[in-house]
Design an enzyme around this catalytic site. Structure first.
Site, PDB file in Angstrom:
ATOM      1  N   LYS A  37       1.155  -1.317   0.180  1.00 40.97           N
ATOM      2  CA  LYS A  37      -0.167   0.020   0.329  1.00 40.97           C
ATOM      3  C   LYS A  37       1.059   1.206  -0.180  1.00 40.97           C
ATOM      4  CE  LYS A  37      -2.851   1.749   3.364  1.00 40.97           C
ATOM      5  NZ  LYS A  37      -2.472   2.930   3.704  1.00 40.97           N
ATOM      6  N   ASP A  65      -3.492   4.244  -2.188  1.00 39.03           N
ATOM      7  CA  ASP A  65      -4.316   4.694  -1.273  1.00 39.03           C
ATOM      8  C   ASP A  65      -5.072   6.568  -0.850  1.00 39.03           C
ATOM      9  OD1 ASP A  65      -6.234   5.156   0.977  1.00 39.03           O
ATOM     10  OD2 ASP A  65      -5.015   4.371   2.414  1.00 39.03           O
ATOM     11  N   LEU A  66      -5.307   6.895  -1.755  1.00 39.90           N
ATOM     12  CA  LEU A  66      -5.241   8.045  -2.535  1.00 39.90           C
ATOM     13  C   LEU A  66      -6.116   8.582  -1.665  1.00 39.90           C
ATOM     14  CD1 LEU A  66      -4.050   8.905  -6.116  1.00 39.90           C
ATOM     15  CD2 LEU A  66      -2.607   8.963  -4.071  1.00 39.90           C
ATOM     16  N   LYS A  67      -7.448   8.029  -1.411  1.00 42.76           N
ATOM     17  CA  LYS A  67      -8.819   8.735  -0.713  1.00 42.76           C
ATOM     18  C   LYS A  67      -9.304  10.244  -1.183  1.00 42.76           C
ATOM     19  CE  LYS A  67      -8.054   6.542   3.817  1.00 42.76           C
ATOM     20  NZ  LYS A  67      -6.157   6.469   4.433  1.00 42.76           N
ATOM     21  N   LEU A  68      -9.545   9.221  -2.360  1.00 39.95           N
ATOM     22  CA  LEU A  68     -10.135  11.266  -3.875  1.00 39.95           C
ATOM     23  C   LEU A  68     -11.551  11.279  -2.629  1.00 39.95           C
ATOM     24  CD1 LEU A  68      -8.576   9.537  -7.013  1.00 39.95           C
ATOM     25  CD2 LEU A  68      -7.194  10.376  -5.982  1.00 39.95           C
ATOM     26  N   HIS A  69     -12.052  12.410  -2.879  1.00 34.76           N
ATOM     27  CA  HIS A  69     -12.954  13.195  -2.265  1.00 34.76           C
ATOM     28  C   HIS A  69     -12.978  14.455  -3.022  1.00 34.76           C
ATOM     29  CE1 HIS A  69     -15.545  14.032   1.262  1.00 34.76           C
ATOM     30  NE2 HIS A  69     -15.889  14.110   0.706  1.00 34.76           N
ATOM     31  N   ASP A  70     -13.958  14.860  -4.114  1.00 33.34           N
ATOM     32  CA  ASP A  70     -13.458  16.403  -4.753  1.00 33.34           C
ATOM     33  C   ASP A  70     -14.736  16.023  -5.538  1.00 33.34           C
ATOM     34  OD1 ASP A  70     -13.126  18.539  -5.132  1.00 33.34           O
ATOM     35  OD2 ASP A  70     -11.190  18.375  -5.245  1.00 33.34           O
ATOM     36  N   PRO A  72     -17.208  15.147  -8.412  1.00 29.47           N
ATOM     37  CA  PRO A  72     -17.213  14.218  -9.409  1.00 29.47           C
ATOM     38  C   PRO A  72     -16.353  14.078 -10.882  1.00 29.47           C
ATOM     39  CG  PRO A  72     -20.246  14.602  -8.807  1.00 29.47           C
ATOM     40  CD  PRO A  72     -18.993  16.156  -8.404  1.00 29.47           C
ATOM     41  N   ASN A  73     -16.756  15.290 -11.518  1.00 28.31           N
ATOM     42  CA  ASN A  73     -15.738  15.480 -12.242  1.00 28.31           C
ATOM     43  C   ASN A  73     -14.772  15.447 -12.484  1.00 28.31           C
ATOM     44  OD1 ASN A  73     -16.462  16.083 -15.246  1.00 28.31           O
ATOM     45  ND2 ASN A  73     -15.686  18.228 -15.061  1.00 28.31           N
ATOM     46  N   THR A  74     -14.164  15.948 -11.214  1.00 20.88           N
ATOM     47  CA  THR A  74     -12.568  16.107 -10.697  1.00 20.88           C
ATOM     48  C   THR A  74     -11.869  14.796 -10.420  1.00 20.88           C
ATOM     49  OG1 THR A  74     -12.715  18.230 -10.024  1.00 20.88           O
ATOM     50  CG2 THR A  74     -10.658  17.212  -9.242  1.00 20.88           C
ATOM     51  N   THR A 124     -10.435   6.533  10.712  1.00 18.48           N
ATOM     52  CA  THR A 124     -10.707   6.274  12.192  1.00 18.48           C
ATOM     53  C   THR A 124      -9.757   7.421  12.511  1.00 18.48           C
ATOM     54  OG1 THR A 124      -8.073   5.414  11.680  1.00 18.48           O
ATOM     55  CG2 THR A 124     -10.179   4.021  10.846  1.00 18.48           C
ATOM     56  N   ARG A 190      -3.101  -5.963  14.209  1.00 16.00           N
ATOM     57  CA  ARG A 190      -1.737  -6.596  15.444  1.00 16.00           C
ATOM     58  C   ARG A 190      -1.768  -7.471  15.592  1.00 16.00           C
ATOM     59  NH1 ARG A 190      -1.313  -2.166  13.891  1.00 16.00           N
ATOM     60  NH2 ARG A 190      -0.768  -0.250  14.651  1.00 16.00           N
ATOM     61  N   GLY A 223       0.670  -2.000   8.444  1.00 16.15           N
ATOM     62  CA  GLY A 223       1.771  -1.055   8.726  1.00 16.15           C
ATOM     63  C   GLY A 223       3.265  -1.865   9.597  1.00 16.15           C
ATOM     64  N   ARG A 224       2.839  -1.109  10.755  1.00 11.18           N
ATOM     65  CA  ARG A 224       3.963  -0.710  11.692  1.00 11.18           C
ATOM     66  C   ARG A 224       4.920  -2.539  11.813  1.00 11.18           C
ATOM     67  NH1 ARG A 224       1.271   4.379  14.461  1.00 11.18           N
ATOM     68  NH2 ARG A 224      -0.148   2.417  13.496  1.00 11.18           N
TER      69      ARG A 224
HETATM   70  O1  C5P Z   1      -0.836   0.916  12.827  1.00 13.48           O
HETATM   71  P1  C5P Z   1      -0.743   0.776  11.150  1.00 13.48           P
HETATM   72  O2  C5P Z   1       0.857   0.952  10.935  1.00 13.48           O
HETATM   73  O3  C5P Z   1      -1.041  -1.176  11.005  1.00 13.48           O
HETATM   74  O4  C5P Z   1      -1.730   1.060  10.300  1.00 13.48           O
HETATM   75  C1  C5P Z   1      -1.308   0.525   8.532  1.00 13.48           C
HETATM   76  C2  C5P Z   1      -3.290   1.769   8.009  1.00 13.48           C
HETATM   77  O5  C5P Z   1      -4.160   1.516   9.044  1.00 13.48           O
HETATM   78  C3  C5P Z   1      -2.651   3.089   7.251  1.00 13.48           C
HETATM   79  O6  C5P Z   1      -1.739   2.805   6.154  1.00 13.48           O
HETATM   80  C4  C5P Z   1      -4.046   3.270   7.929  1.00 13.48           C
HETATM   81  O7  C5P Z   1      -3.712   3.085   6.462  1.00 13.48           O
HETATM   82  C5  C5P Z   1      -4.441   2.635   8.166  1.00 13.48           C
HETATM   83  N1  C5P Z   1      -4.738   3.500   9.973  1.00 13.48           N
HETATM   84  C6  C5P Z   1      -5.532   3.988  10.207  1.00 13.48           C
HETATM   85  N2  C5P Z   1      -5.734   4.205  11.925  1.00 13.48           N
HETATM   86  C7  C5P Z   1      -4.607   4.232  12.198  1.00 13.48           C
HETATM   87  C8  C5P Z   1      -3.714   4.263  11.837  1.00 13.48           C
HETATM   88  C9  C5P Z   1      -3.584   3.896  10.703  1.00 13.48           C
HETATM   89  O8  C5P Z   1      -6.477   3.190   9.924  1.00 13.48           O
HETATM   90  N3  C5P Z   1      -5.193   4.643  14.012  1.00 13.48           N
END
Ligand code: C5P
Length: 242
Positions: A37, A65-70, A72-74, A124, A190, A223-224
């Site tokens: 991602k 993961d761009l989370k587009l929000h604008d 409709p045309n854009t 979140t 986790r 992720g982490r």
């Molecule tokens: O916490 P972790 O490093 O596993 O995060 C992975 C993905 O979870 C992030 O790229 C983000 O999209 C999402 N995230 C979330 N809420 C958080 C932290 C991360 O939805 N508080």
């Protein structure tokens, strides 16, 4: 299960660090690379070529993961401008409304026929206070609004949604009411030992990989727990055995 349902999030990583990490990940993945991602920060810094490079060099599907929000045309034109990129998943905000979602799907079909569009409901990072401050709604209002957003995804035949593991149950109920299905992608994962030791970072509601899959998640975003671990080999073994 193998690693096909795992998505590794490269958040806030410097390009060199991402390269080092992906080389290690490729070694540990034994020819079955998980999806990777790429978020807004890295995309804005390095541009579309980063998507192609990571896809080709590490032989991995890409979640952009761009989370587009604008308007409709854009959003339509933004997606058209990604034409030809090897993207498996691309995100848009469901709160852009039905017209935005429809125009996004239309552009995806034209420019990215192999991509699945995923809808994001609420960030979140938003808490009860934010919902109250912005929309003047309480807990009941939030869950009703969440349902309406997931219903929008179902009505527009969007490919999938991103949500926490806790919301998957409700999504499944809405799916069965509409006889449609969505790809369910869940972050907030986790490992069991991290949960036991309370190593949750800024994630408030977490689930282990096996809990998430049992609940009905189709893809797990991690992720982490993978990018910052000193025992990637052990973590990949655990995931492979799911
Ligand atoms: O916490 P972790 O490093 O596993 O995060 C992975 C993905 O979870 C992030 O790229 C983000 O999209 C999402 N995230 C979330 N809420 C958080 C932290 C991360 O939805 N508080």
């Amino acid at each position: 299960m193998g690693l096909k349902k795992i998505i590794v999030a490269l958040d806030n990583m410097k390009r060199e660090d991402a390269e080092v990490f992906l080389t290690k990940l490729q070694k540990q993945s034994l020819d079955e690379m998980p999806m990777v991602k790429i978020g807004l920060e890295m995309f804005l810094k390095h541009g579309p070529s980063l998507v192609t490079e990571i896809h080709e060099k590490y032989n991995t599907p890409i979640f952009l993961d761009l989370k587009l929000h604008d308007i409709p045309n854009t959003v339509h034109k933004a997606i058209l401008s990604l034409e030809g990129l090897p993207i498996k998943f691309l995100t848009i905000h469901l709160s852009g409304g039905v017209k935005m979602i429809e125009k996004a799907i239309e552009a995806q079909k034209l420019a990215l026929p192999h991509t699945d569009l995923l809808g994001v409901s609420f960030l979140t990072s938003l808490g009860a206070e934010d919902f109250n401050q912005i929309w003047d709604i309480g807990t009941d209002g939030i869950s009703a609004a969440f349902e309406r957003l997931i219903n929008l995804a179902l009505e527009t035949n969007l490919a999938g949604v991103v949500s926490s593991v806790n919301e998957v149950e409700l999504i499944k109920e809405l799916e069965s009411r509409s006889s449609k299905s969505l790809i369910k992608v869940t972050p907030g994962i986790r490992f069991e030992d991290e949960i036991k030791e309370g190593q949750l970072g800024d994630q408030k509601r977490v689930a282990s990989p096996s809990e998430a899959l049992k609940n009905g998640s189709n893809f797990l975003v991690i992720g982490r727990s993978l990018t910052q671990t000193t025992s990637l080999d052990k973590r990949m073994d655990q995931l492979r055995q799911l």
